[in-house]
Design a protein around this motif. Structure first.
Motif, PDB file in Angstrom:
ATOM      1  N   LYS A 165      49.314 -31.331  16.899  1.00  0.00           N
ATOM      2  CA  LYS A 165      49.282 -30.866  18.282  1.00  0.00           C
ATOM      3  C   LYS A 165      49.966 -31.857  19.215  1.00  0.00           C
ATOM      4  N   THR A 202      58.260 -28.423  13.838  1.00  0.00           N
ATOM      5  CA  THR A 202      57.013 -28.146  14.552  1.00  0.00           C
ATOM      6  C   THR A 202      56.676 -26.667  14.486  1.00  0.00           C
ATOM      7  N   GLU A 203      57.683 -25.826  14.607  1.00  0.00           N
ATOM      8  CA  GLU A 203      57.441 -24.384  14.499  1.00  0.00           C
ATOM      9  C   GLU A 203      56.989 -24.011  13.099  1.00  0.00           C
ATOM     10  N   GLU A 236      56.080 -17.659   9.822  1.00  0.00           N
ATOM     11  CA  GLU A 236      56.027 -18.580   8.689  1.00  0.00           C
ATOM     12  C   GLU A 236      57.130 -18.232   7.703  1.00  0.00           C
ATOM     13  N   PHE A 256      49.852 -29.022  11.214  1.00  0.00           N
ATOM     14  CA  PHE A 256      50.326 -28.917  12.587  1.00  0.00           C
ATOM     15  C   PHE A 256      49.809 -30.081  13.428  1.00  0.00           C
ATOM     16  N   ALA A 311      55.320 -26.148  11.110  1.00  0.00           N
ATOM     17  CA  ALA A 311      53.999 -26.747  10.929  1.00  0.00           C
ATOM     18  C   ALA A 311      52.899 -25.970  11.644  1.00  0.00           C
ATOM     19  N   MET A 312      53.206 -25.378  12.778  1.00  0.00           N
ATOM     20  CA  MET A 312      52.154 -24.667  13.510  1.00  0.00           C
ATOM     21  C   MET A 312      51.677 -23.429  12.762  1.00  0.00           C
ATOM     22  N   LYS A 358      47.893 -24.723   9.771  1.00  0.00           N
ATOM     23  CA  LYS A 358      46.997 -25.462  10.650  1.00  0.00           C
ATOM     24  C   LYS A 358      46.627 -26.834  10.096  1.00  0.00           C
ATOM     25  N   PHE A 381      53.688 -31.190  19.282  1.00  0.00           N
ATOM     26  CA  PHE A 381      53.912 -29.984  20.063  1.00  0.00           C
ATOM     27  C   PHE A 381      53.866 -30.299  21.555  1.00  0.00           C
ATOM     28  N   TYR A 404      54.490 -20.448  19.637  1.00  0.00           N
ATOM     29  CA  TYR A 404      53.078 -20.839  19.588  1.00  0.00           C
ATOM     30  C   TYR A 404      52.193 -19.645  19.961  1.00  0.00           C
TER      31      TYR A 404
END
Length: 601
Positions: free
Chosen positions: A382, A370-371, A486, A380, A373-374, A377, A385, A405
């Motif tokens: 939501k 998740t980190e 990233e 990700f 993917a965020m 965009k 998350f 985030y």
């Protein structure tokens, strides 16, 4: 570095014995000095140096009148009084008192006053050493200064200017000891302003003193390295993200300390914990410490299968007498190596399973992905998350994800503020302490407020002004956080973390292409660069370096170290040593943020 420190400590522990002789003695140390010894000299090595007994200075000890004692301690007032008390009680026959860093004159006078009533002081020898650092790897060291980020950012009501000056001096002492053990005279580069530049200036002065006193005699045949000092604020996200690297996970999840992991049996919590030691003698550790967790788990399983196959092959029976005798001979000659291999395979299998249990229980793989993917965009989710923040993982996992985030958001407008406030309330409602977020928010808005009021009640001393510069570029750094984070999660072959990118730029050949040369010059213009030998500022972009000593002021982590090592592997003739004021995991870093959030007013 690790070998050099081991040789220096071995010389200390020999006491009055000559080379090749063994004089049986006792070792007395304090906790910091014990931690210096622990990663580099095992019990067997201590015995080889004549150490039959090792005890903490602060414990009650019996008299051993025929045995000499080697002391390896910090020169603190409390330690000096304890040593003097030992001498007064005549506990040992000889006293070799070694301070891990040089004692100051006022403290030496205190020791002299304590010893003045002793009739015979000829059996007391006092020596200064430069060993106040812990070498965890051949190219990785820490000064073990707990809560360094917290200390460097505390308001004046908590840490006075005088205390801050003393703390900076402690950092300088430890880093200077490293350079003295390496016997190098580097060109010094630091980010401008703040604690890093203060340390850089003072280290330069200390190195010049070493040269004048002939303690430092660098080889004339070797090119000079570069010492790069960075502030922790230049890359905060790497301290919060969930890692998928084996060594980082052992530190972050299982609490590895001084290269040791302590594991309790989940099926028998009352049983004594098992201590696993990880060092360079471990072939599996040496080859896999920096690999991704799933790769290590697969390799541990493969090694276990190989071990079983080799054992069966060696134990195979044969009707042919000559073959049978050969099998027996091979088994006996391989017994020692097989036993060592079995121990290593079992240890890493157990560690991999312990990590797996935590991964499954806390869904750490979901947090990790998740980190990642965020940062993109398009991918990700939501909903994932929100699910993690609402239901899964520990409070710390949720807070770390939320802070990631926050850092991933490049620009914070009214909508983003509303979103952050919503999650801040929800997490607080779950009982999660949000003071770390409060501190990071204050840092983010640091440049929007009056710098003159940034330290509550602080007078405008030179030190205060310099320390205020520590966070002056934070807003720009936070804008880069998305790229930095990233980088933290892509494969190690693809990405360089911010610190590694800076090292890469500085170690580029000045004769490289005009484009990279110009980029290098532009980057180095933002740095403070000087030559301690001449005391003059330099243009570091004109120098060709092959070696770098990188030091993070405010705390470091294994993720940065590993990224530097991965970069080093694909370079020709480049070598990097990484160090920091302390080595902290995410939980320890968050605790420091919490303290700052509670005390920054």
């Amino acid at each position: 570095l690790q070998d050099k420190e081991a040789r220096a400590i071995s010389a200390v522990l020999r006491g009055g014995a000559r080379d090749g002789e063994i004089e049986w003695k006792v070792l007395i140390y304090d906790v910091p000095s014990r931690d210096i010894i622990a990663p580099i000299l095992k019990v067997g090595a201590l015995r080889g140096l004549g150490i039959t007994l090792h005890m903490l200075l602060a414990t009650e000890r019996q008299q051993i009148p025929d045995a000499p004692a080697v002391y390896f301690i910090q020169p603190t007032e409390e330690n000096l009084r304890l040593v003097a008390n030992d001498c007064k009680q005549d506990l040992y026959s000889q006293y070799y008192i070694n301070f891990s860093y040089p004692i100051t004159r006022p403290l030496l006078e205190i020791l002299a006053q304590e010893l003045v009533a002793i009739p015979n002081v000829s059996n007391i020898k006092i020596m200064d050493q430069f060993l106040n650092f812990v070498a965890l790897e051949p190219d990785f060291f820490t000064l073990q200064l707990q809560n360094s980020y917290q200390t460097l950012h505390s308001p004046q009501s908590v840490v006075s200017d005088q205390q801050m000056e003393a703390y900076i001096s402690t950092i300088v002492s430890g880093l200077s000891s490293v350079l003295l053990q390496l016997q190098v005279l580097p060109l010094v580069v630091s980010v401008q302003g703040g604690a890093a530049q203060m340390v850089a200036e003072q280290v330069g002065t200390r190195l010049l003193d070493f040269l004048r006193e002939r303690q430092l005699e660098p080889s004339a045949s070797q090119s000079r390295p570069v010492l790069l000092l960075c502030d922790r604020n230049n890359d905060i996200p790497v301290c919060l993200a969930h890692s998928w690297n084996y060594r980082s996970m052992l530190h972050d999840i299982l609490g590895m300390r001084l290269n040791k992991v302590e594991l309790k049996d989940p099926d028998n919590p009352s049983a004594p914990s098992k201590i696993y030691e990880l060092d360079k003698e471990d072939d599996f550790w040496r080859g896999n410490a920096g690999e991704q967790y799933h790769v290590v788990a697969d390799r541990a399983s493969e090694e276990l299968d190989k071990f079983k196959a080799n054992k069966e092959q060696l134990g195979a029976t044969s009707d042919d007498l000559e073959t049978a005798m050969s099998n027996v001979s091979n088994m006996m000659s391989s017994a020692g190596a097989m036993k060592m291999k079995k121990r290593q395979v079992d240890m890493h299998t157990n560690l991999a399973f312990a990590l797996l249990n935590q991964v499954k229980e806390r869904q750490l793989d979901a947090y990790h992905h998740t980190e990642v993917a965020m940062m993109n965009k398009d991918t990700f989710e939501k909903s994932k998350f929100e699910e993690l923040l609402s239901k899964v993982g520990t409070d710390l996992d949720k807070l770390r994800l939320f802070l990631v985030y926050y850092f991933a958001t490049e620009e914070v407008g009214p909508d983003e503020e509303k979103e952050f406030s919503k999650w801040e309330r929800k997490l607080a409602h779950q009982g999660i302490d949000m003071s770390p977020f409060a501190f990071l928010k204050s840092l983010r808005s640091f440049t929007k407020t009056s710098i003159g009021n940034s330290r509550a009640g602080a007078g405008e001393t030179a030190l205060s002004k310099t320390l205020m510069g520590f966070g002056a570029t934070l807003t720009d750094n936070l804008k880069k956080a998305r790229t930095q984070l990233e980088a933290s999660f892509k494969s190690k072959e693809e990405v360089l973390l911010p610190l590694t990118r800076m090292v890469d730029a500085i170690l580029q050949d000045p004769s490289s292409s005009s484009t990279s040369k110009e980029a290098r010059k532009k980057m180095t213009e933002t740095l403070y660069c000087h030559d301690p030998k001449t005391g003059t500022k330099i243009d570091v972009s004109q120098f060709k370096f092959t070696h770098a000593i990188v030091f993070m002021v405010g705390g470091g982590n294994y993720m940065e170290y590993q990224n530097l090592k991965d970069w080093e592997k694909v370079q020709k003739g480049k070598h990097v040593v990484y160090g920091s004021t302390e080595l902290f995991c995410a939980e320890e870093f968050v605790q420091q943020l919490k303290f700052l959030g509670d005390n920054s007013g």
